[in-house]
Design an enzyme around this catalytic site. Structure first.
Site, PDB file in Angstrom:
ATOM      1  N   GLN A  77     -16.207  -0.387 -18.272  1.00 31.68           N
ATOM      2  CA  GLN A  77     -15.200   0.609 -18.781  1.00 31.68           C
ATOM      3  C   GLN A  77     -14.842   1.450 -17.296  1.00 31.68           C
ATOM      4  O   GLN A  77     -13.659   1.728 -17.189  1.00 31.68           O
ATOM      5  CB  GLN A  77     -15.957   1.447 -19.552  1.00 31.68           C
ATOM      6  CG  GLN A  77     -16.142   0.621 -20.974  1.00 31.68           C
ATOM      7  CD  GLN A  77     -16.569   1.668 -21.915  1.00 31.68           C
ATOM      8  OE1 GLN A  77     -17.137   3.018 -22.025  1.00 31.68           O
ATOM      9  NE2 GLN A  77     -16.780   1.146 -23.411  1.00 31.68           N
ATOM     10  N   LYS A 102     -13.989  -7.808 -28.988  1.00 34.98           N
ATOM     11  CA  LYS A 102     -13.392  -6.242 -29.149  1.00 34.98           C
ATOM     12  C   LYS A 102     -12.583  -6.041 -27.507  1.00 34.98           C
ATOM     13  O   LYS A 102     -11.780  -5.402 -27.563  1.00 34.98           O
ATOM     14  CB  LYS A 102     -14.416  -5.273 -29.697  1.00 34.98           C
ATOM     15  CG  LYS A 102     -14.152  -3.854 -29.692  1.00 34.98           C
ATOM     16  CD  LYS A 102     -14.853  -3.149 -30.481  1.00 34.98           C
ATOM     17  CE  LYS A 102     -16.323  -2.939 -30.379  1.00 34.98           C
ATOM     18  NZ  LYS A 102     -16.434  -1.632 -29.418  1.00 34.98           N
ATOM     19  N   ARG A 132     -20.228  11.743 -25.636  1.00 39.02           N
ATOM     20  CA  ARG A 132     -20.437  10.691 -24.396  1.00 39.02           C
ATOM     21  C   ARG A 132     -20.058  11.222 -23.189  1.00 39.02           C
ATOM     22  O   ARG A 132     -19.033  12.083 -23.259  1.00 39.02           O
ATOM     23  CB  ARG A 132     -20.188   9.349 -24.758  1.00 39.02           C
ATOM     24  CG  ARG A 132     -20.582   8.849 -25.995  1.00 39.02           C
ATOM     25  CD  ARG A 132     -20.172   7.311 -26.482  1.00 39.02           C
ATOM     26  NE  ARG A 132     -20.294   6.378 -25.559  1.00 39.02           N
ATOM     27  CZ  ARG A 132     -19.894   4.927 -25.669  1.00 39.02           C
ATOM     28  NH1 ARG A 132     -19.326   4.797 -26.879  1.00 39.02           N
ATOM     29  NH2 ARG A 132     -19.815   4.290 -24.729  1.00 39.02           N
ATOM     30  N   ASP A 168     -24.846  -4.968 -24.857  1.00 41.60           N
ATOM     31  CA  ASP A 168     -24.803  -4.373 -26.213  1.00 41.60           C
ATOM     32  C   ASP A 168     -25.723  -5.119 -27.198  1.00 41.60           C
ATOM     33  O   ASP A 168     -25.557  -4.857 -28.280  1.00 41.60           O
ATOM     34  CB  ASP A 168     -23.330  -4.409 -26.766  1.00 41.60           C
ATOM     35  CG  ASP A 168     -22.402  -3.473 -26.209  1.00 41.60           C
ATOM     36  OD1 ASP A 168     -22.700  -2.331 -25.681  1.00 41.60           O
ATOM     37  OD2 ASP A 168     -21.094  -3.708 -26.119  1.00 41.60           O
ATOM     38  N   ARG A 194     -29.148   4.499 -27.903  1.00 41.76           N
ATOM     39  CA  ARG A 194     -29.598   3.396 -28.345  1.00 41.76           C
ATOM     40  C   ARG A 194     -31.130   3.122 -27.996  1.00 41.76           C
ATOM     41  O   ARG A 194     -31.723   2.228 -28.625  1.00 41.76           O
ATOM     42  CB  ARG A 194     -28.790   2.259 -28.249  1.00 41.76           C
ATOM     43  CG  ARG A 194     -27.649   2.258 -29.128  1.00 41.76           C
ATOM     44  CD  ARG A 194     -26.769   0.916 -28.716  1.00 41.76           C
ATOM     45  NE  ARG A 194     -25.479   1.048 -29.299  1.00 41.76           N
ATOM     46  CZ  ARG A 194     -24.426   0.240 -29.094  1.00 41.76           C
ATOM     47  NH1 ARG A 194     -24.456  -0.424 -28.070  1.00 41.76           N
ATOM     48  NH2 ARG A 194     -23.230   0.343 -29.819  1.00 41.76           N
ATOM     49  N   GLY A 198     -15.203   4.118 -27.065  1.00 45.43           N
ATOM     50  CA  GLY A 198     -15.537   4.458 -25.540  1.00 45.43           C
ATOM     51  C   GLY A 198     -14.447   3.647 -24.549  1.00 45.43           C
ATOM     52  O   GLY A 198     -13.883   3.893 -23.620  1.00 45.43           O
TER      53      GLY A 198
END
Ligand code: S3P
Length: 441
Positions: free
Chosen positions: A171, A24, A125, A321, A352, A97
């Site tokens: 990110q 991804k 977020r 993740d 999470r 995100g």
């Protein structure tokens, strides 16, 4: 239409060779960089999931056309800052995100104001992590409480920055790198180590970016206002998707799996290091380099005895993740596993860390939490036989995958809601599970 699945049986032993869906992070980056290249880029095996479709829709809204021929997307770019932006443009990043943070760097010079929105999860977020550096560049950006919606109006007066990225967020780092492409002079980032696909892709494109690798930090220098040519890219498999099949195999009896053609960039393979520390025997075979990225086949065998781990925090970013599924292994391991500084987990598609603790409680595992550190009291004899229902997880795809793997390895009668969450990263997840022999209704 029903949007839940039922799992009432563990999976029988299996020996299979599979391929998981494409990466991804690399899919989103390849589309965004193709939109800034000069000429037509050809991207094959692009991940066809919601997050990537939203990336394609975004570049289209910004004036970049693409077509799909057989297995390949052809994307025609007009160079850096080559978007053709219309008045009153709204970009919807959906659940992603990565798209929401990265696209901001590419629209900092927009002629017109652009509004950025997202789904319910993304709207909760935090965006201060990108708004702060963008403002230092001189960007005009508005948002209430650092949340979406964000409004960005272009400026011609960007200045390069010297930024200390302390979160270890790829990110944030990538948003700054993409903003630097639009900024005169040299932008410098001292970045806590995180996945480095943006840097590797720009190097592959011969863009003037320099990375000096430190133990905990990278020093990255990016020369602004340069152009690069269109490119071809074949996207490899996603280790984050593979991780669920790794653990499915590890916790099943007498099973083996080979997961072919997976990206095993070191900034992503924390899960393998951690599981091997716990006694797993996961091997990377047929390693090869592709456009600066490392690819391999992942070989996994089931393992009856697994030990607890004291997980070094320096592995957090390379498994960020994957902790949900790593916690499931800790639940079955012998001893108390310890994980530290996992606050970032609560900044994802759902909270999470909080949800993982609830989940472990639901399956009868003792967990102690102190701030963002947790201890998981493993039970090697753990077998489930009750009824379990998983709902209200903000449609977080990875909570859905975790629930399926738990049901298939530990037993019990499971109703797992929000099946469509899988479309965000791994639409053929259930199909592959069924191919291996899982019974899912
Ligand atoms: C991603 C980076 C990670 C990860 C996310 C994808 C990326 O987020 O959790 O799923 O593609 O850059 P952070 O960079 O915020 O840690």
């Amino acid at each position: 239409m029903t949007n839940h699945i039922l799992i009432e049986n563990k999976i029988n032993n299996f020996e299979k060779k599979i391929q998981v869906s494409s990466d991804k992070s690399i899919s989103i980056r390849s589309v965004l960089l193709a939109s800034q290249a000069i000429g037509t880029s050809k991207i094959s095996n692009l991940l066809e999931s919601e997050d990537v479709f939203n990336t394609l829709k975004t570049i289209k809204k910004l004036g970049i056309n693409y077509t799909k021929k057989k297995n390949t997307y052809h994307i025609k770019g007009f160079g850096v800052n080559g978007f053709n932006i219309k008045k009153n443009t709204t970009i919807n990043a959906g659940n992603s995100g990565t798209l929401a943070r990265l696209i901001l760097g590419l629209i900092v010079k927009s002629k017109y104001k652009i509004k950025l929105i997202g789904d319910k999860s993304l709207s909760k977020r935090d965006f201060s992590r990108v708004i702060n550096p963008l403002r230092l560049f001189g960007s005009n950006i508005k948002s209430k409480n650092n949340l979406l919606p964000i409004e960005i109006s272009g400026t011609k007066f960007l200045r390069p920055i010297n930024y200390d990225e302390k979160i270890g967020s790829a990110q944030v780092k990538s948003c700054i790198i993409l903003t630097a492409l639009n900024t005169p002079g040299v932008t410098r980032i001292k970045a806590k180590i995180s996945r480095n696909h943006t840097e590797l892709m720009l190097k592959f494109l011969k863009y003037p970016i320099k990375v000096k690798r430190g133990e905990k930090f990278d020093i990255i220098n990016i020369q602004g206002l340069k152009q690069f040519k269109s490119f071809n890219y074949n996207i490899p498999g996603d280790i984050s998707s593979a991780s669920f099949f790794i653990v499915l195999t590890l916790l099943s009896k007498k099973s083996k799996i080979i997961i072919e053609n997976v990206n095993v960039n070191k900034s992503r393979t924390g899960i393998i290091t951690i599981l091997n520390k716990m006694g797993a025997d996961i091997k990377l075979k047929n390693k090869r380099l592709y456009n600066g990225e490392e690819i391999a086949n992942i070989h996994v065998k089931s393992k009856e005895k697994l030990n607890a781990v004291n997980c070094p925090a320096k592995l957090n970013s390379s498994a960020i993740d994957e902790f949900l599924i790593i916690f499931l292994v800790a639940a079955k391991a012998n001893g108390i596993s310890k994980f530290k500084d996992l606050g970032e987990m609560n900044k994802k598609e759902s909270k999470r860390l909080d949800l993982a603790i609830k989940f472990l409680g639901l399956i009868g595992i003792k967990v102690k939490r102190f701030e963002n550190n947790i201890s998981i009291y493993g039970n090697p004899n753990l077998i489930l036989s009750d009824n379990y229902e998983i709902k209200n997880f903000l449609k977080d795809h990875r909570i859905f995958f975790l629930s399926c793997i738990t049901a298939l390895t530990l037993g019990g009668n499971w109703k797992i809601n929000d099946k469509d969450s899988i479309n965000s990263s791994f639409p053929n997840f259930l199909k592959i599970l069924k191919k291996i022999g899982a019974k899912i209704n």
